[in-house]
Design an enzyme around this catalytic site. Structure first.
Site, mmCIF file in Angstrom:
data_model
loop_
_atom_site.group_PDB
_atom_site.id
_atom_site.type_symbol
_atom_site.label_atom_id
_atom_site.label_comp_id
_atom_site.label_asym_id
_atom_site.label_seq_id
_atom_site.Cartn_x
_atom_site.Cartn_y
_atom_site.Cartn_z
ATOM 1 N N TYR A 148 0.940 -0.924 -0.052
ATOM 2 C CA TYR A 148 -0.017 -0.083 0.209
ATOM 3 C C TYR A 148 0.871 1.441 0.166
ATOM 4 O O TYR A 148 0.599 2.206 -0.776
ATOM 5 C CB TYR A 148 -0.951 -0.158 1.184
ATOM 6 C CG TYR A 148 -2.061 -0.880 0.789
ATOM 7 C CD1 TYR A 148 -3.035 -0.560 0.162
ATOM 8 C CD2 TYR A 148 -2.482 -2.118 1.427
ATOM 9 C CE1 TYR A 148 -4.212 -1.606 -0.193
ATOM 10 C CE2 TYR A 148 -3.571 -2.858 1.462
ATOM 11 C CZ TYR A 148 -4.373 -2.543 0.469
ATOM 12 O OH TYR A 148 -5.475 -3.098 0.357
ATOM 13 N N GLU A 188 7.119 -28.921 13.421
ATOM 14 C CA GLU A 188 6.227 -28.171 12.521
ATOM 15 C C GLU A 188 4.780 -27.950 12.955
ATOM 16 O O GLU A 188 3.926 -27.342 12.778
ATOM 17 C CB GLU A 188 6.297 -28.924 11.133
ATOM 18 C CG GLU A 188 5.872 -30.287 11.035
ATOM 19 C CD GLU A 188 5.439 -30.924 9.771
ATOM 20 O OE1 GLU A 188 4.892 -30.238 8.994
ATOM 21 O OE2 GLU A 188 5.889 -31.945 9.560
ATOM 22 N N ASP A 241 7.061 -35.953 10.978
ATOM 23 C CA ASP A 241 6.525 -37.080 10.639
ATOM 24 C C ASP A 241 7.532 -37.935 9.908
ATOM 25 O O ASP A 241 8.631 -37.353 9.191
ATOM 26 C CB ASP A 241 5.210 -36.861 9.913
ATOM 27 C CG ASP A 241 4.199 -36.300 10.570
ATOM 28 O OD1 ASP A 241 4.181 -36.363 11.895
ATOM 29 O OD2 ASP A 241 3.289 -35.432 10.085
#
Lengths: 361, 616
Positions: free
Chosen positions: A96, A190, A242
């Site tokens: 902006y 995470e 994982d």
């Protein structure tokens, strides 16, 4: 940490060089390192993904270049102002701040945020200063808790006394001061849910450490924080993910850097990071085979890509994981450890793995 | 060519076996009368073809005699006729008679425009004998009577729209004695056995339109003809009898005709009319006018709109010569038929005289190879001998057929004509040299028009032609469409291309295939089959045009960029100066002044370079 003065000086030098060219009657130009796969390589010496030397030259008096040229200068001018008044703006606010229509035309300096974001990255590349050093911040994300006391904007904060939410990690961690570090290591993960599990179990107290979580891919702020803890206090960084290709990828980015941010690998990558996530052996040891989630095609393709990464290609321990994962045709989430007991991960998994140095480096 | 002849002959054979009415019912689709909209186009097309052929032949005659050429002028007028009710018997779709209201509770039957007399009138019923069938009307209400045909209830339907199509030309006129055969007999004339580029290939001629009118409205064709040597014109009403013989309903002589000489055909048909769009008569005439720049067309539509498509060329196109079939293009059936029909007494003389490019020596060689006596009568060849002969003919090393059987529109004429039609700012035209495919000569012409008054929304307009006849149906399956879609338009500076590969924006693309035999995809004859040789020629023609387009667009874009460049720099300069001044603290105005200096210096340098390039 780089001095604010240095960054300002860099910006001024950039401006002065341009003005000198103009004075000499030359077409002013910017040399911008190319951010593309063709100019990114893995440096086996530093073990980092780094940017090559290829540059593209952008002229002001060139129909094809002028738009991006001016966008970059607009960002430079804005960054100079931010440094002068010691304030920060977000990526969105920068968009902006430089957005306006050229008088008498229909041309907008920037049409959407991708354009201003790119201009910011270009300026990072030209000046060698990171976005954060230019006082431009991204969204904040992530939480930390543990045996560390810091000083932030004059406030002293004890990461062990912040209730259930922990310390919310800002997008810019450049100016954080570490006052007292009692932790012996850092566990990064995470997933929020895992962080909350460990926090509730007060793992950081039992194991004398810090736990840090992001949501998905770690932000620059988190990566920089981890890097500084590793650099400035020699803390080992353990990465808990994982057993799946995407988890491996998170570890890979943290340790070696990424193609998109190759130009700041030197500030963000953590060569000492160690993989403490689920391995094929863990799955066997903790009898998690039944918790397997079947691979989709996309998972398998990702695995094949990661397998070919230069830094994994000759690493026998990693190749063994990839091979076993491929044979399994599936992945196992950390959350599956709950099948062994609510606090199994805090009471057994982490202490055992750390005690046995059962990580992959 | 063989395929067309075959179809015509097949039609002829079929016709012998059945009545004309039955023949029409069975072969409607072959004749092109698939639906009311298409029927309108086919009738107009047949009449216009007929007019063009007559006027052109006349103009060629004048040219040969060294007289002043009278260029073709063809007037097409379409009027809406009133429509009424018809009786359609159970199990049929063909009306057997018209039903006309004649009183509050009274209706009459009308056949071929004539009121029929009832055979029996009783209370509220009437009975008629209509061509051997019993029709009974029962008046129960004031709206419509109930109708029974041979005791079975029939339906009363509103007739589909009726139109009167009149086509007038300034040709030589037709002598009185020949009129009945030309219009009142199917497959009359020699068109099908001609081997030259001709329009007639597409239909079976004007008599099929006469038959269509007769079958749908029952109204005979009205022909007016005036020849130069007579002071009065003859007017005849003609229809086709079931045994394919002309019926003359009336004949009279009148004063005055639209032209000094010529022919006028009036047909009242059941059809549909559209004022605009791809499949309108307007579009058909417009497109016909584009490829016949030596002719003027006048169209008067049912809404009274009158459009004149003025002649843009002062030259007649090259007259196509007839050629004999080339051995390489022969097929078994064709060869067999020719052997029977030939006037040659020996097979050798047949080969030399009835086929093209076979020399006496070559004929001897071929006959020796297949072991056929050179003096054998052509009609006496056995099936096996014909087969062997055909194979030998296909393999014989012969010169290519002569290509003067083709009549291209020509680059200049086509350019002028397209400019007049599209009012484009740029037109590229290419008329390729004739090529031969399997013994059949063909050539491709293409044009691309750009800008000007061409509408810029949507896809380019595509004008497809075979032998100067516009193709309005089946665009998707046409070789012309494939050729257009296979072009890499972006390479030629065409900015926007639709997903299907057709350019978007103010473009008109024209492709014309001229050949003694056009391979159509189907019996409807509205799309050209995608033979690789034909597509290749079409693409070469388009590429040629596109290259010219590219250099035009390139120059145009360069001009625009030049103008834009300066204004672009000027727009950005204040912004750059302001941003830079904030970084280094030098005054904005000062930086701006310096930037202006750099720009003028760069511009001078550029101008100098361009000057040098131009000199080279």
């Amino acid at each position: 940490m780089r001095n604010k003065k240095d960054v300002k000086k860099k910006l001024e030098e950039l401006g002065k060089t341009l003005y000198k060219e103009i004075k000499e009657g030359k077409n002013p130009f910017l040399d911008i390192p190319i951010r593309a796969l063709s100019n990114v390589y893995f440096n086996p010496k530093t073990k980092l993904i780094e940017l090559g030397d290829a540059k593209s030259r952008r002229y002001f008096f060139n129909v094809a270049h002028i738009r991006k040229f001016v966008q970059t200068i607009e960002v430079a001018s804005l960054a100079k102002e931010l440094l002068d008044v010691n304030k920060h703006l977000s990526l969105r606010q920068v968009f902006y701040a430089i957005r306006k229509t050229l008088p008498g035309t229909k041309i907008d300096i920037v049409e959407d945020q991708t354009e201003s974001n790119q201009a910011i990255e270009d300026l990072e590349l030209i000046t060698g200063a990171s976005r954060e050093e230019l006082h431009i911040n991204a969204k904040k994300s992530g939480a930390a808790a543990g045996k560390i006391i810091i000083k932030d904007k004059g406030d002293t904060i004890d990461w062990s006394k912040l209730g259930s939410g922990g310390w919310s990690i800002p997008s810019n961690t450049e100016d954080i001061e570490f006052k007292k570090v009692d932790a012996k290591f850092v566990i990064y993960m995470e997933k929020d849910a895992m962080w909350e599990r460990l926090h509730e179990d007060k793992v950081w107290e039992k194991l004398k450490c810090v736990i840090i979580a992001s949501q998905g891919q770690a932000t620059r702020g988190i990566r920089r924080l981890l890097r500084r803890l590793s650099d400035e206090h020699g803390l080992p960084i353990y990465v808990l993910t994982d057993f799946d290709p995407w988890g491996f990828y998170i570890y890979s980015v943290l340790k070696y850097g990424s193609i998109a941010l190759a130009h700041i690998s030197k500030k963000l990558a953590i060569p000492n990071a160690k993989f403490l996530g689920l391995t094929a052996e863990d799955i066997k040891k903790y009898k998690l085979e039944k918790q397997k989630i079947k691979f989709k095609d996309v998972d398998l393709r990702r695995l094949e890509q990661i397998k070919e990464y230069e830094w994994f290609k000759d690493d026998k321990r990693w190749q063994r994981q990839f091979k076993l994962m491929k044979e399994m045709k599936g992945k196992v989430e950390l959350d599956a450890l709950v099948t062994r007991g609510i606090s199994f991960v805090s009471n057994v998994y982490l202490p055992e793995k750390i005690k046995n140095k059962d990580w992959i480096d | 060519m063989p395929k067309e002849v075959e179809i015509a002959e097949k039609l002829g054979e079929r016709m012998k076996a059945v009545s004309v009415a039955e023949f029409f019912k069975k072969n409607k689709h072959l004749l092109g009368f698939d639906n009311p909209l298409k029927s309108m186009l086919v009738v107009v097309k047949e009449a216009v073809d007929n007019a063009l052929d007559a006027t052109e032949e006349y103009a060629y005659e004048l040219q040969k005699k060294g007289k002043e050429i009278e260029f073709p002028e063809i007037k097409v007028e379409i009027k809406k006729e009133e429509h009424g009710l018809v009786i359609i018997p159970e199990g049929s779709d063909i009306p057997i008679a018209d039903l006309v209201k004649t009183g509050k509770r009274n209706w009459d039957l009308v056949l071929f425009g004539k009121r029929l007399r009832a055979s029996k009138v009783e209370g509220n019923t009437k009975e008629y004998n209509v061509e051997g069938r019993k029709v009974k009307l029962v008046f129960t209400s004031a709206i419509k009577p109930q109708v029974y045909v041979d005791g079975v209830k029939a339906s009363v339907k509103e007739r589909t729209l009726k139109y009167k199509v009149s086509v007038t030309d300034n040709g030589p006129g037709i002598i009185e004695s020949k009129i009945p055969n030309v219009f009142g007999k199917l497959l009359y004339g020699s068109k099908f056995h001609r081997l030259r580029q001709s329009r007639g290939q597409q239909g079976i001629g004007i008599s099929s339109a006469v038959l269509y009118a007769q079958q749908t409205t029952g109204i005979p064709a009205r022909i007016t003809s005036k020849v130069k040597t007579k002071s009065k014109a003859v007017v005849m009403e003609i229809s086709i009898a079931d045994n394919n013989e002309p019926i003359i309903h009336s004949k009279e002589y009148v004063d005055g005709f639209d032209y000094e000489h010529g022919t006028k055909v009036e047909l009242v048909i059941e059809a549909d009319y559209r004022e605009s769009g791809e499949k309108s008569v307007y579009e058909f005439i417009r497109r016909t006018a584009i490829v016949n720049p030596h002719a003027t067309f006048i169209l008067i539509e049912p809404n009274k709109r009158k459009t004149v498509f003025k002649r843009t060329s002062n030259k007649l196109p090259k007259e196509p010569k007839e050629i004999k079939p080339h051995p390489h293009g022969l097929e078994f059936g064709k060869l067999k038929d020719m052997l029977i029909a030939t006037k040659a007494r020996t097979i050798k003389s047949f080969l030399v005289n009835d086929l093209s490019r076979v020399s006496s020596q070559m004929a001897d060689n071929i006959l020796k190879k297949v072991n056929i006596d050179a003096n054998k009568k052509p009609a006496e060849l056995t099936r096996q001998e014909i087969e062997k002969l055909l194979r030998a003919l296909h393999k014989a090393p012969l010169q290519r057929p002569s290509t003067d059987c083709l009549s291209p529109i020509g680059e200049n004429a086509l350019r002028k004509s397209i400019l007049a039609d599209t009012k484009a700012e740029f037109v590229a035209v290419v008329s390729r040299k004739p090529t031969v495919y399997k013994g059949i000569p063909f050539l491709v012409e293409a044009a691309i028009a750009y800008g000007g008054e061409i509408k810029s929304e949507g896809m380019a307009q595509r004008l497809r032609y075979a032998n100067k006849i516009p193709l309005l149906y089946d665009a998707a399956g046409c070789a012309t469409t494939k050729a257009i879609q296979e072009m890499n338009w972006k390479q030629y500076k065409v900015q926007s291309v639709a997903q299907n590969g057709v350019p978007m924006g103010p473009y008109v693309i024209l492709i014309h295939l001229a050949s003694v035999w056009v391979p159509y995809t189907s019996e409807g004859k509205s799309a050209i089959a995608s033979y690789p040789e034909i597509i290749k020629e079409m693409k070469l023609a388009l590429q040629d045009c596109a290259r010219k387009l590219k250099s035009y667009l390139g120059a145009k874009i360069r001009e625009a960029i030049k103008a834009q460049r300066v204004s672009l720099f000027e727009a950005y300069m204040p912004e750059f100066a302001l941003a830079l001044s904030k970084i280094i603290g030098v005054k904005e105005d000062e930086i701006k002044k310096d930037l202006v200096k750099v720009l003028s210096k760069l511009n001078k340098l550029r101008a100098k370079q361009e000057g040098e390039e131009n000199e080279k």
